[in-house]
Motif scaffolding. Structure first.
Motif, short mmCIF file in Angstrom:
data_model
loop_
_atom_site.label_atom_id
_atom_site.label_comp_id
_atom_site.label_asym_id
_atom_site.label_seq_id
_atom_site.Cartn_x
_atom_site.Cartn_y
_atom_site.Cartn_z
N GLU A 1 0.86 -1.18 0.00
CA GLU A 1 0.00 0.00 0.00
C GLU A 1 0.91 1.24 0.00
OE1 GLU A 1 -3.20 2.26 -0.24
OE2 GLU A 1 -3.27 0.07 -0.27
N GLN A 2 0.79 2.06 -1.02
CA GLN A 2 1.68 3.21 -1.15
C GLN A 2 1.33 4.32 -0.17
OE1 GLN A 2 1.71 4.48 -5.20
NE2 GLN A 2 2.68 2.63 -5.94
N THR A 3 0.09 4.43 0.21
CA THR A 3 -0.29 5.50 1.14
C THR A 3 0.23 5.23 2.54
OG1 THR A 3 -2.41 4.42 1.58
CG2 THR A 3 -2.36 6.09 -0.14
N SER B 1 3.28 4.22 3.51
CA SER B 1 4.59 4.85 3.70
C SER B 1 4.48 6.37 3.66
CB SER B 1 5.57 4.36 2.65
OG SER B 1 5.17 4.76 1.36
N PHE B 2 3.59 6.89 2.81
CA PHE B 2 3.43 8.34 2.73
C PHE B 2 2.93 8.91 4.05
CE2 PHE B 2 0.69 12.01 1.87
CZ PHE B 2 1.63 12.88 1.36
N ILE B 3 1.96 8.25 4.67
CA ILE B 3 1.40 8.75 5.92
C ILE B 3 2.45 8.74 7.03
CG2 ILE B 3 -0.27 8.20 7.75
CD1 ILE B 3 -2.17 7.31 5.49
#
Length: 86
Positions: free
Chosen positions: A46-48, A50-52
């Motif tokens: 899930e890419q979000t 790591s962003f969060i």
């Protein structure tokens, strides 16, 4: 103002930028590496995620070290204005 003074001002400016950006960059990079390892082990891609976590780390660093960062930047600006004044 000769070239050695200009070079000194530029060198000091680059050093200030490095001092201000290094904590955020290093911590967000280390969080990114740890999360990449976690995602590889658990096969959660899930890419979000790591962003969060990276965004949270950067916000925490800004909240904790923001006053030091602002004081460092103000000191550099004051020294530039002192050079311009004479």
């Amino acid at each position: 103002m000769d070239t050695s003074m200009v070079a000194e001002v530029l060198r000091e400016g680059v050093w200030v930028v490095i001092k201000l950006c290094a904590p955020m960059l290093l911590l967000s990079m280390s969080v990114g590496v740890l999360l990449a390892i976690f995602q590889a082990v658990t096969q959660i891609h899930e890419q979000t995620l790591s962003f969060i976590f990276k965004l949270t780390v950067v916000i925490i660093v800004l909240l904790v070290g923001g006053s030091w960062m602002m004081e460092t930047l103000l000191d550099y600006a004051r020294s530039l204005f002192d050079l311009m004044r004479g």
